[in-house]
Design an enzyme around this catalytic site. Structure first.
Site, short mmCIF file in Angstrom:
data_model
loop_
_atom_site.label_atom_id
_atom_site.label_comp_id
_atom_site.label_asym_id
_atom_site.label_seq_id
_atom_site.Cartn_x
_atom_site.Cartn_y
_atom_site.Cartn_z
N SER A 1 73.79 -31.84 -74.15
CA SER A 1 74.30 -31.65 -75.51
C SER A 1 73.19 -31.29 -76.49
CB SER A 1 75.01 -32.92 -75.98
OG SER A 1 76.09 -33.23 -75.13
N SER B 1 78.83 -30.31 -72.01
CA SER B 1 77.92 -30.28 -73.15
C SER B 1 78.66 -30.44 -74.47
CB SER B 1 77.16 -28.94 -73.17
OG SER B 1 76.15 -28.94 -74.15
N ASP C 1 78.12 -29.35 -78.04
CA ASP C 1 77.32 -28.42 -78.85
C ASP C 1 77.93 -28.35 -80.25
OD1 ASP C 1 75.64 -27.34 -76.55
OD2 ASP C 1 77.67 -26.93 -75.85
#
Length: 369
Positions: A249, A287, A289
């Site tokens: 991340s 992830s 983001d």
């Protein structure tokens, strides 16, 4: 001449221990992203009024975590709210406060970054700090803004070692000067690709006189690339980043003093992803983001008077956004490089992450420009 991969891998494997002072920032190494000039500090704190405070927890052999707090202006943030926008590029993560930011287009507290399992402490401390501020005696609802990445590879994350006192201390320590980068604050236990990463920041000064600044908490993977040069993985880190390190991340905080509406701040937030993509991220399935963008401009600040009546506020037109788009993309990319360049090796929780070896990487990057 040995291939870049072989040279870098061998150098990283044999590099002696370094201190943060041994490692230059990206621009101090004679490298740069784009043509726009930086602010004096090349940091998010170049945006007037923005302050950053950090608490680093390195205790025993298992605790490697911390807090990074961004305070957007020196006044009462709850009373004088700021227009803001939140952008989710991939949503495998936690970002407290984002629904209300999406709905109302504003923030009313400092922004806190920490690890995944301490988001609750970040919320509790931010709420308590806000309620305690002079002028907030009648406040009955607070939208605390807390982001995170997962530092469990180097940190005993299940121990939930970040306390409310740590969060409050980070907010109290917020200052307008240089920002410590690398293995500090919320970046103490995080990585960048297979290398040690952490906190990074950068800024750009526009011809208009406005500044855009970015702070990142890196903990993501992909295909590491610097200035278009593919960078090999660290030794013994050839497996998928999601299994070898466990973090994918990144949180990107964007500040500007340009008078922007929350709509155009949303457009600005999306362009931070351009800088992220240049570094080799593909925003993997696992992830988180996230981008949060806000404006500190006094003429768009949502004061009590402006919130209780029809108000006229300044607003950069759509056609005036291009320089800001360039600035945020470049500053995001360089902030990530600063996180990687300033990071030092960290051992914790039975694991170790090495930083990218700069003595080999810098000459190679200069040679490929």
């Amino acid at each position: 001449m040995l291939p870049i991969i072989a040279v870098l891998a061998a150098a990283v494997a044999t590099a002696p221990a370094e201190t943060p002072g041994d490692r230059p920032r990206f621009r101090e190494a004679g490298l740069a992203v784009g043509a726009l000039p930086t602010g004096p500090l090349n940091a998010i704190t170049d945006v007037p009024g923005v302050r950053v405070g950090q608490v680093t927890r390195q205790d025993g052999d298992r605790i490697r975590t911390g807090v990074t707090a961004i305070v957007p202006h020196p006044g009462n943030v709850f009373q004088d709210k700021l227009p803001a926008a939140f952008y989710r590029a991939n949503g495998f993560g936690k970002f407290a406060g984002s629904p209300q930011i999406d709905e109302l287009g504003e923030i009313e507290t400092p922004i806190v970054l920490t690890n995944t399992l301490n988001v609750a402490e970040g919320i509790a401390a931010t709420v308590e700090w806000t309620l305690a501020q002079p002028g907030n005696a009648a406040v009955r609802s607070v939208n605390a803004v807390v982001g995170e990445t997962n530092d469990s590879y180097l940190n005993d994350i299940r121990g939930r070692h970040v306390t409310k006192a740590d969060v409050t201390a980070a907010i109290a320590a917020a200052a307008s000067g240089p920002v410590a980068e690398g293995s500090v604050g919320a970046g103490t236990g995080t990585q960048a690709f297979q290398f040690k990463g952490g906190i990074g920041t950068s800024s750009r000064r526009l011809a208009s006189g406005w500044t855009v600044g970015v702070l990142v908490q890196t903990n993501y993977g992909g295909r590491p690339t610097i200035l278009g040069v593919p960078i090999p993985p660290a030794p013994a880190r050839t497996a998928d980043i999601t299994t070898s390190v466990g973090g994918c991340s990144i949180v990107m905080i964007v500040a500007t003093d340009a008078p922007l509406s929350d709509r155009n701040l949303g457009r600005l937030a999306k362009r931070a992803i351009v800088g992220l993509a240049r570094t080799g991220s593909i925003m993997e399935n696992g992830s988180g983001d996230f981008v949060l963008a806000f404006s500190t401009a006094a003429e768009v600040r949502r004061t009590p008077a402006r919130r209780t009546a029809v108000a006229t506020v300044a607003d950069v037109p759509n056609d005036g956004m291009n320089d800001l788009f360039v600035g945020v993309a470049d500053a995001t990319e360089e902030a990530i490089y600063n996180a990687m360049f300033k990071a030092t090796a960290v051992t914790g929780n039975g694991h170790r992450l090495e930083p990218i070896d700069l003595r080999t990487a810098i000459p190679l990057l200069k040679g490929r420009r």
